[in-house]
Design a protein around this motif. Sequence first.
Motif, mmCIF file in Angstrom:
data_model
loop_
_atom_site.group_PDB
_atom_site.id
_atom_site.type_symbol
_atom_site.label_atom_id
_atom_site.label_comp_id
_atom_site.label_asym_id
_atom_site.label_seq_id
_atom_site.Cartn_x
_atom_site.Cartn_y
_atom_site.Cartn_z
ATOM 1 N N TYR A 224 -22.590 -37.683 -6.326
ATOM 2 C CA TYR A 224 -22.464 -36.266 -6.033
ATOM 3 C C TYR A 224 -23.989 -35.977 -7.021
ATOM 4 O O TYR A 224 -24.325 -36.682 -8.057
ATOM 5 N N PRO B 28 -16.294 -30.757 -4.885
ATOM 6 C CA PRO B 28 -15.774 -29.419 -4.515
ATOM 7 C C PRO B 28 -14.588 -29.170 -5.662
ATOM 8 O O PRO B 28 -14.427 -28.031 -6.137
ATOM 9 N N SER B 29 -14.115 -30.347 -6.286
ATOM 10 C CA SER B 29 -13.028 -30.013 -7.303
ATOM 11 C C SER B 29 -13.550 -29.763 -8.544
ATOM 12 O O SER B 29 -12.596 -29.503 -9.426
ATOM 13 N N VAL C 185 -14.489 -26.927 -9.553
ATOM 14 C CA VAL C 185 -14.168 -25.677 -9.686
ATOM 15 C C VAL C 185 -13.245 -25.872 -11.104
ATOM 16 O O VAL C 185 -13.032 -24.978 -11.883
ATOM 17 N N ALA C 186 -12.503 -27.030 -11.249
ATOM 18 C CA ALA C 186 -11.362 -27.126 -12.174
ATOM 19 C C ALA C 186 -12.121 -28.327 -13.059
ATOM 20 O O ALA C 186 -11.368 -28.605 -14.304
ATOM 21 N N GLN D 251 -14.608 -18.806 -12.366
ATOM 22 C CA GLN D 251 -13.745 -19.738 -11.152
ATOM 23 C C GLN D 251 -13.506 -18.368 -10.152
ATOM 24 O O GLN D 251 -13.239 -18.938 -8.717
ATOM 25 N N PHE E 214 3.228 -32.567 -22.109
ATOM 26 C CA PHE E 214 1.645 -32.290 -22.408
ATOM 27 C C PHE E 214 1.008 -33.674 -21.928
ATOM 28 O O PHE E 214 0.067 -33.489 -21.051
ATOM 29 N N ARG F 88 -3.337 -34.496 -13.876
ATOM 30 C CA ARG F 88 -4.591 -33.961 -13.762
ATOM 31 C C ARG F 88 -5.352 -34.980 -13.301
ATOM 32 O O ARG F 88 -6.169 -34.523 -12.483
ATOM 33 N N TRP F 89 -5.409 -35.974 -13.855
ATOM 34 C CA TRP F 89 -6.189 -37.073 -13.324
ATOM 35 C C TRP F 89 -5.764 -37.813 -12.073
ATOM 36 O O TRP F 89 -6.500 -37.947 -11.147
ATOM 37 N N ASN G 266 -7.109 -35.445 -9.285
ATOM 38 C CA ASN G 266 -8.449 -35.162 -9.494
ATOM 39 C C ASN G 266 -8.955 -35.404 -7.956
ATOM 40 O O ASN G 266 -8.673 -36.466 -7.284
ATOM 41 N N GLY G 267 -9.728 -34.429 -7.554
ATOM 42 C CA GLY G 267 -10.334 -34.413 -6.067
ATOM 43 C C GLY G 267 -11.074 -35.642 -5.802
ATOM 44 O O GLY G 267 -11.107 -36.250 -4.559
ATOM 45 N N GLU G 268 -11.704 -36.222 -6.780
ATOM 46 C CA GLU G 268 -12.901 -37.305 -6.653
ATOM 47 C C GLU G 268 -12.182 -38.731 -7.039
ATOM 48 O O GLU G 268 -12.595 -39.597 -6.167
ATOM 49 N N PHE G 269 -11.528 -38.671 -8.216
ATOM 50 C CA PHE G 269 -11.171 -39.914 -8.701
ATOM 51 C C PHE G 269 -9.875 -40.109 -8.678
ATOM 52 O O PHE G 269 -9.243 -41.183 -9.502
ATOM 53 N N PRO H 131 -9.475 -31.007 -2.948
ATOM 54 C CA PRO H 131 -9.639 -30.617 -4.193
ATOM 55 C C PRO H 131 -8.411 -30.056 -4.857
ATOM 56 O O PRO H 131 -8.543 -28.921 -4.931
ATOM 57 N N LEU I 223 -6.785 -29.166 -7.706
ATOM 58 C CA LEU I 223 -6.857 -28.429 -8.770
ATOM 59 C C LEU I 223 -7.963 -27.153 -8.436
ATOM 60 O O LEU I 223 -7.967 -26.321 -9.292
ATOM 61 N N ALA I 224 -8.735 -26.950 -7.593
ATOM 62 C CA ALA I 224 -9.610 -26.319 -7.341
ATOM 63 C C ALA I 224 -9.293 -25.181 -6.762
ATOM 64 O O ALA I 224 -9.749 -24.126 -6.503
ATOM 65 N N PRO J 211 -6.110 -22.249 -5.569
ATOM 66 C CA PRO J 211 -4.974 -21.778 -6.175
ATOM 67 C C PRO J 211 -3.796 -21.957 -5.547
ATOM 68 O O PRO J 211 -2.793 -22.539 -6.334
ATOM 69 N N GLY K 50 -5.771 -21.931 -14.636
ATOM 70 C CA GLY K 50 -6.664 -21.861 -13.445
ATOM 71 C C GLY K 50 -6.332 -22.395 -12.070
ATOM 72 O O GLY K 50 -5.120 -22.985 -12.012
ATOM 73 N N PRO K 51 -7.258 -22.362 -11.228
ATOM 74 C CA PRO K 51 -8.579 -21.529 -11.193
ATOM 75 C C PRO K 51 -8.351 -20.149 -11.135
ATOM 76 O O PRO K 51 -7.327 -19.692 -10.574
#
Lengths: 437, 327
Positions: free
Chosen positions: A191, A254-255, A257-258, A408, B150, B157-158, B161-164, B182, B184-185, B187, B273-274
């Motif tokens: 990227y 794309p992710s 955003v977060a 966002q 938490f 969250r990881w 993750n959209g990429e990793f 993606p 978490l990107a 809603p 978010g988002p």
Amino acid sequence: MKFTRKVAAGVGVALACVTVLAGCSDDSGSGSGGTVTLQMVESLTNPARTTLLKSILSDFEKAHPTIKVELVSPPTDQADNKIQQMLQAGSGIDVLEVRDLTVGPFSTNKWLYDMTADMKDWAGWADFTDNAKAVSTTSGGTYFISSGFYGISLFYRKDLIQKAGFSEPPDSWDDLLTQATKIQGSAPNTYGYAFRGGKNGYTNITLAIEAYTADDIDLSNAYRLKNGSSMFADPRALAATKAYLNLFTNASPPSAVAWGYPEMVEGFSNGSVAFLLQDPEVIATLAQSTAITKEQWTTAPMPVGPTGKSIQPIATGGWGIAAASTHKPEAVKLIQYLSSADASLKFTQGNSMVPVIRGADKGDLYKTGPWQSYLTMNAAPTKYISASQPRGVSWWTDWGTKADADIQSVLINKMTPEQLLAGWDKYWTDKWASGAK
Amino acid sequence: MVQKPLVRRRRPSSLAASSDGVPGEGSGVSRRRTFTARRGFIILAFFLPAALFVGVFTYYPIVSGAQMAFRRWQLSNLIDNPWVGFHNFVTIFTDPSFGTIALNTVIWVVASLVPQFIIGFALALWLRRRFRFRGLYQALVFFPWAISGFLIGILFRWMFNGEFGVINDILIKVGLIDKGIPWLADPTTAMVAVIVANVWYGVTFFAIIILAALQSVPEELFEAAALDGASRTRTLFAVTVPYIATTLALTVLLRVIWILNFPDIIWAMTGGGPANQTHIVTTWMITMTQNGNYGIASALGLIIVAILMVFSAFYLLAIRPNKRQIG
């Protein structure tokens, strides 16, 4: 008789409990033999930094045998809230890490001790840079002594830009967009730009807007133009916003955003992303990366706007004293020690920060590798202009929350860039008009 | 035949003894006064520590926090906190995000609770059977409940993750998707992700409680049902569920309260978010606290208490007939 004995026993137990509790709550910090124990709380905690700080505190204790320092290191995310609770409670805290973000509300609420009188004749001021002196004496008093600066630079992958056919790193935001767009997708999982859409995402878009309006920025308030209006109302702000958003559309995952700090640094550190705008503290993290070698990356100065200028929004933190502390003279000694040339240099170098000590940036460390870009920026003050963002205002956190959510909203097409800027302009104009601090 | 007296004569209590140690029979007024004072004093002595403790550490903070909801209480100036009536509540109800946040809260509770209940129930039924290494399986199933919410949020969250993230990796490898989502990107997918994490976390709670309840069902009932020729499904709904219905009902009530009051996972995964689209009331309250708007945060706290009290009252009324049936 039995009854009387029971009552007497009960009263006895109650008194014992009260005595024990009273003993526990003794926060005077005065130990035996005249030893004073200072409670110190840091804010920007990380394990390596805490170890470094403890070693400096140990040196201080050796030099001052009658003063002990107990360091409390809450997790960074909760640290300022924890510090705030302790300050509100008025006990259990003598020395604290004050940030440019917290000095405003903390001093407004009279939780911080003004060290102006104590520091008036302090010899250490002579070693401080002008910037360090200036930030330490804002907010109408000396509420903290700066321990270092966090400047922004552009981390980039030398190998990726070369592969993409570029011989130099980006100089401007336009260059950055061009190079990042070309690198995006050039290999699987590659990227262009580590876009910050999550927490504190507003910090990067404001850098772009400041660079585009740099000619007219009010240096004492980098969100305002010299004509008194907010920079968000200027037509150049819209051009900057659109250029910045193109970085997301054309050159980012794309992710993103977060994406907040951890994802951005991870993306660069694991070799997926070519460009990252971050503080120098990332240098230490990247040095430990197993995915990219030291030869593959370095830093460049911040990208400039269309007129070839950018604004350096210098962030800082430092050491302050709680107004409720009963050991202010000892606390002053500690802060003077932490701010002395040797201790301060040890702290800033070990923690990858821009030093507050005059001439320290002339040392070998800052002449090579990723630190070089900071020298370049310092050597060209008319191109990389130092200015203060209004980070000390009491509504800064509120602003950050609103601004992050707004960005966002734009990224997920629930708001237009025009609406974003109009909202931000109104927010700041209203705040300034209200006279709030 | 000896007839028992209708009214049992009260044994003289040591507490009722007069100061000279003689039972105060027939000494009317003075006996009653001495008795009342001593008994009252002792009751007070026993009652006072607990009352003081609860009063100082529970009710005082509640009342103190509640009155903040009716004041302008902001970090920018904590010295001047004028009374503002219902202004903080008006601010909340007129906020453009309020509708989304209220709806998210309902979705968060319902969409987390139902799968947690069903999977937890199934797990409990499965763990009730005797099989090798059952203890080990139970420990493994119950382990998530011991982890901080938490921390679970950070892990998920990881994972999302959209990429990793490992979730996309698995989905691509099994051929369900061509490229990473993606999560978490967006809603909608972000809400799905936080609910998945919460379901994973909360299943354990139901499994623990329901398993304990299942173990209290007498074997004779199952044997009787088997003799009557009841199928497994019939036994489940005609024997097992009615027997543990009270436990189930109270567990659901507790879980609703906890899920509503559980911002940890959302806070760690999306921070709301988002664009505030995954906020629930409690994560919004944290945001307000972090922004230094303590008055509004306190008002949100009161709104949550009110919602839970009303819900609990209706819920307990609704399940009352079931309780009678079981009793």
